[in-house]
Design an enzyme around this catalytic site. Structure first.
Site, PDB file in Angstrom:
ATOM      1  N   ARG A  17       0.808  -1.232   0.000  1.00 28.24           N
ATOM      2  CA  ARG A  17       0.000   0.000   0.000  1.00 28.24           C
ATOM      3  C   ARG A  17       0.840   1.280   0.000  1.00 28.24           C
ATOM      4  O   ARG A  17       0.332   2.363  -0.244  1.00 28.24           O
ATOM      5  CB  ARG A  17      -0.953   0.000   1.203  1.00 28.24           C
ATOM      6  CG  ARG A  17      -2.266  -0.702   0.903  1.00 28.24           C
ATOM      7  CD  ARG A  17      -3.225  -0.609   2.058  1.00 28.24           C
ATOM      8  NE  ARG A  17      -2.892  -1.556   3.129  1.00 28.24           N
ATOM      9  CZ  ARG A  17      -3.384  -1.489   4.354  1.00 28.24           C
ATOM     10  NH1 ARG A  17      -4.214  -0.517   4.684  1.00 28.24           N
ATOM     11  NH2 ARG A  17      -3.047  -2.380   5.266  1.00 28.24           N
ATOM     12  N   SER A 389      32.806  42.527  -1.324  1.00 26.84           N
ATOM     13  CA  SER A 389      31.563  41.974  -1.860  1.00 26.84           C
ATOM     14  C   SER A 389      31.739  41.461  -3.284  1.00 26.84           C
ATOM     15  O   SER A 389      32.532  41.985  -4.052  1.00 26.84           O
ATOM     16  CB  SER A 389      30.479  43.052  -1.869  1.00 26.84           C
ATOM     17  OG  SER A 389      30.106  43.327  -0.546  1.00 26.84           O
TER      18      SER A 389
END
Ligand code: UD1
Ligand code: CA
Length: 447
Positions: A17, A389
């Site tokens: 199932r 950055s």
């Protein structure tokens, strides 16, 4: 407690199932296969021997339970037949043998230990864990003596007469046997019944016919849940999560919205940890004291040091080690990398296969380019370094202590300690060029 205890775990069912390629009991609850939940509970009971009954062709299940011995039940002829697959290992055992289903992960060690104690108390041949469901359909019914409460029989749903069908005291499936009489009892069980199966539950009547007594012990229905479908798997997950959240809070973590936090069985949280809503813990996470994990973060197989600050929207992948007081901010992914004490990776970065030294500052948008299509390469960033950055650090590469990398650099070679390195195109200035361009265009196109 000096009692001898062995455990047989029934895991032979494929679980059709579930509609799955893997055996049912390999499906996970709180990050751990159901069968391993049951095995770990047995370990908590200090079982001296744990045996697993598996079905044919289940190599991944055998591996998941290794090094525990497995026994194959080749034909599925019933629960008694399944237990007898381990007969050779059951021979000569003393004390108690507990039979557990691998698809029922919620039984607690306390409950099982209560059952074992009840079995020993009257030297019963069999003790059965019963529960009282709202709807008993499908379960074996526990028939007890109204006088002394002794368990007289377990009658399977399909075999019940009208009176028996009305009984709502049911078999959870967990049974504890007196080891010394177990094999003899199971071998006397026949299969003349509605399903033509060897019912383990018939052990009660067989044992009583041999002059033994049996007993039933009651447990809350919640613990007895057996998983046969994906829907029941979700119910088991919800119940397990509830337990884990309660335990986390009882141990000193604040869960602002417990229902939205997903924990693994092995999640370790320190004192005064604050977990914001919508945080997910995969397996293998250890978090120190005074840590805040902000909303929408995802962590797995990683370590977070004391006073660190994680998220919101952080992703800590396997092998991330975040040092004390370090900061991993929004949209940052860390994989197999050490971020040492006090370092900061605050925004929009990927740090993989790397060491970020203590107090280094990684600017927004920094990427460690760790993969060349074939190999994973290491990036070493010294203590106190400052990465501007939007830098790309192309591994293998080393940035010395205290160095500064100019924003927008693509670093492909070693940077000396305390140096400034800018590795980007040279600036080109053309004063007045833009204005001239516009005037030219206006003359040409009239706008
Ligand atoms: C069983 C009990 C029933 C109880 C119920 C609780 C029996 C005869 N009945 O019924 O009293 O109320 O569980 O859920 O024991 N298995 C094998 N090999 C087999 C048959 C079963 O390994 O040949 C395993 C299954 O994979 C499963 C467990 O044993 O994990 C129970 O078997 P199942 O057929 O589901 O028993 P039920 O009819 O639900
Ligand atoms: Ca069942």
């Amino acid at each position: 407690m000096s009692r001898e205890l062995s455990v047989v775990v029934l895991a032979a069912g494929m679980g059709t199932r579930m509609k799955s390629e893997i055996p049912k009991v390999m499906h996970k609850v709180a990050g751990k296969p159901m069968v391993n939940h049951v095995i770990d509970t047995a370990a908590n009971l200090n079982a001296t021997k744990t045996m697993i009954v598996v079905g044919p062709d289940m190599p991944n299940l055998i591996e998941a339970v290794s090094p525990l011995p497995t026994f194959e039940q080749t034909d599925r002829l019933g629960t008694a037949h399944a237990v007898l697959a381990a007969k050779e290992a059951l021979r000569g055992l003393t004390g108690n043998v507990l039979v557990l289903y691998a698809d029922s992960p919620l039984f607690t060690a306390e409950t099982l230990s209560r059952l074992v104690a009840a079995r020993e108390d009257g030297d019963h041949a069999v003790a059965v864990l019963g529960f009282r469901p709202e709807n008993p359909t499908g379960y074996g019914r526990l028939v007890t003596d109204p006088g002394n409460g002794e368990l007289l029989a377990i009658v399977e749903d399909k075999e019940c007469d009208e009176t028996q069908r009305a009984i709502n005291f049911c078999n959870s499936g967990v049974m504890c046997f007196r080891a010394e009489s177990m094999i003899e009892t199971l071998e006397a069980i026949g299969n003349t019944n509605a399903k033509g199966e060897y019912y383990l539950t018939d052990a009660v009547e067989v044992a009583r016919a041999n002059g033994n007594s049996c007993v039933a012990v009651e447990v809350a229905e919640e613990e007895t849940l057996g998983v046969n479908s994906r829907s029941q798997l979700a119910v088991a997950e919800a119940l397990m999560q509830e337990r884990l959240r309660e335990a986390a809070m009882a141990n000193g973590a604040t869960l602002i919205d417990p229902g939205s936090v997903y924990l693994a069985c092995d999640t370790k949280l320190g004192r005064d940890v604050i977990i914001e809503p919508n945080v997910v813990f995969g397996p293998g996470v250890t978090v120190g004291d005074d840590v805040t994990i902000k909303a929408f973060s995802h962590l797995e197989s990683c370590v977070v040091g004391d006073k660190a600050d994680i998220g919101p929207y952080a992703r800590l992948r396997p092998g991330a080690e975040i040092g004390a007081g370090a900061r991993v901010g929004n949209f940052v992914e860390i994989k197999k990398a050490v971020v040492e004490d006090g370092a900061k990776v605050n925004h929009l970065s990927y740090i993989g296969d790397a060491r970020v030294g203590a107090k280094a500052n990684i600017g927004a948008g920094t990427i460690t380019c760790n993969y060349d299509g074939y190999r994973k390469q290491h990036t070493e960033i010294g203590a106190g370094a400052f990465i501007g950055s939007n830098s790309a650090l192309v591994a293998p590469v080393t940035i010395g202590e205290g160095a500064i990398i100019g924003a927008g650099s693509t670093i492909t070679g070693t940077v000396e300690a305390d140096a400034l390195v800018i590795e980007r195109a040279q600036r080109l200035d053309k004063p007045g060029w833009a204005k001239l361009f516009r005037e030219k265009m206006k003359a040409l196109l009239g706008k």
